[in-house]
Scaffold this active site. Sequence first.
Site, short mmCIF file in Angstrom:
data_model
loop_
_atom_site.label_atom_id
_atom_site.label_comp_id
_atom_site.label_asym_id
_atom_site.label_seq_id
_atom_site.Cartn_x
_atom_site.Cartn_y
_atom_site.Cartn_z
N LYS A 13 0.81 -1.22 0.00
CA LYS A 13 0.00 0.00 0.00
C LYS A 13 0.85 1.28 0.00
CE LYS A 13 -2.13 0.02 3.88
NZ LYS A 13 -1.57 1.15 4.63
N ARG A 87 -9.14 3.32 9.41
CA ARG A 87 -8.83 1.92 9.75
C ARG A 87 -9.88 1.31 10.65
NH1 ARG A 87 -2.71 2.47 9.20
NH2 ARG A 87 -1.83 0.40 9.47
N ARG A 123 6.45 -11.23 3.16
CA ARG A 123 6.86 -9.96 2.55
C ARG A 123 7.34 -8.99 3.63
NH1 ARG A 123 2.38 -7.43 -1.60
NH2 ARG A 123 2.09 -9.19 -2.96
N ARG A 133 12.02 -0.35 11.45
CA ARG A 133 10.81 -0.06 12.23
C ARG A 133 10.72 -0.96 13.46
NH1 ARG A 133 5.60 0.81 8.31
NH2 ARG A 133 4.59 0.01 10.17
N ARG A 144 -0.28 -7.37 13.90
CA ARG A 144 -0.85 -6.32 13.05
C ARG A 144 -1.83 -6.92 12.04
NH1 ARG A 144 4.62 -3.82 11.35
NH2 ARG A 144 3.50 -2.62 9.81
P1 AMP Z 1 1.35 1.97 8.95
O1 AMP Z 1 2.60 2.68 8.60
O2 AMP Z 1 0.16 2.43 8.14
O3 AMP Z 1 1.51 0.48 8.96
O4 AMP Z 1 1.00 2.39 10.47
C1 AMP Z 1 1.90 2.10 11.52
C2 AMP Z 1 1.19 2.20 12.85
O5 AMP Z 1 0.67 3.52 13.05
C3 AMP Z 1 -0.02 1.28 13.01
O6 AMP Z 1 0.33 -0.03 13.38
C4 AMP Z 1 -0.78 2.01 14.13
O7 AMP Z 1 -0.17 1.82 15.39
C5 AMP Z 1 -0.56 3.47 13.75
N1 AMP Z 1 -1.62 3.95 12.84
C6 AMP Z 1 -1.48 4.32 11.55
N2 AMP Z 1 -2.66 4.70 11.03
C7 AMP Z 1 -3.58 4.55 12.01
C8 AMP Z 1 -4.98 4.76 12.09
N3 AMP Z 1 -5.70 5.17 11.03
N4 AMP Z 1 -5.60 4.49 13.27
C9 AMP Z 1 -4.90 4.07 14.33
N5 AMP Z 1 -3.59 3.82 14.33
C10 AMP Z 1 -2.92 4.07 13.18
#
Ligand code: AMP
Length: 190
Positions: A13, A87, A123, A133, A144
């Site tokens: 994504k 989300r 992946r 990270r 996750r």
């Molecule tokens: P991502 O980079 O999109 O995988 O996001 C990394 C982390 O940020 C996620 O595992 C959540 O802890 C937090 N996060 C990102 N977007 C959201 C969202 N829309 N709602 C809640 N937590 C979020």
Amino acid sequence: MRLLLMGPPGAGKGTQAVDLATSIGGAHISTGDMFRENLANETDLGKLAKQYMDAGQYVPDEVTNGMVRNRLAEPDAAAFVLDGYPRTADQVVELDDILASLGAKLDGVISLVVEDREELVQRMIKRAETSGRADDTEEVIRHRQDVYDAETAALVPLYRDHGILHEVDGIGTIDEVAARIAAVVDSLRG
Ligand code: AMP
């Protein structure tokens, strides 16, 4: 054009969202990136988000919603690709409200489909070798996926009901998937 790119963790994504934003001339708005930026700058928001992110949990809606509301009010957000927000079902309602207050709405939701959970996990484990990270350990990666299934997967049928969902096969090279996304964007342009 205002687009949302959805997909389970590991579906590619983020990579696609950056390219898609460039191709529509819009802002790439990634809540994950925004949280990581706050974390790097050691802001209060970053410190709060860190405890959730490190555990692979969602940051509470009230925090995330406020951050997105501010971001979408910025002048460069007239066109955008949202990546990682909404989300949860509550965030969907909030996003509609934010956009309505700006006199706007989503033009389309593109959902990257990768059914094979193990493919996604593998992946991400590979990506973890270079990502740096804290939430890229195998345990948190698997968690996750569970959180996505429990909280976010339900958004796909919800947007289907809204009549704005476009599903794209997420298996293939970056270029192959990008071409499928571009075809959807062309169809939206009419
Ligand atoms: P991502 O980079 O999109 O995988 O996001 C990394 C982390 O940020 C996620 O595992 C959540 O802890 C937090 N996060 C990102 N977007 C959201 C969202 N829309 N709602 C809640 N937590 C979020």
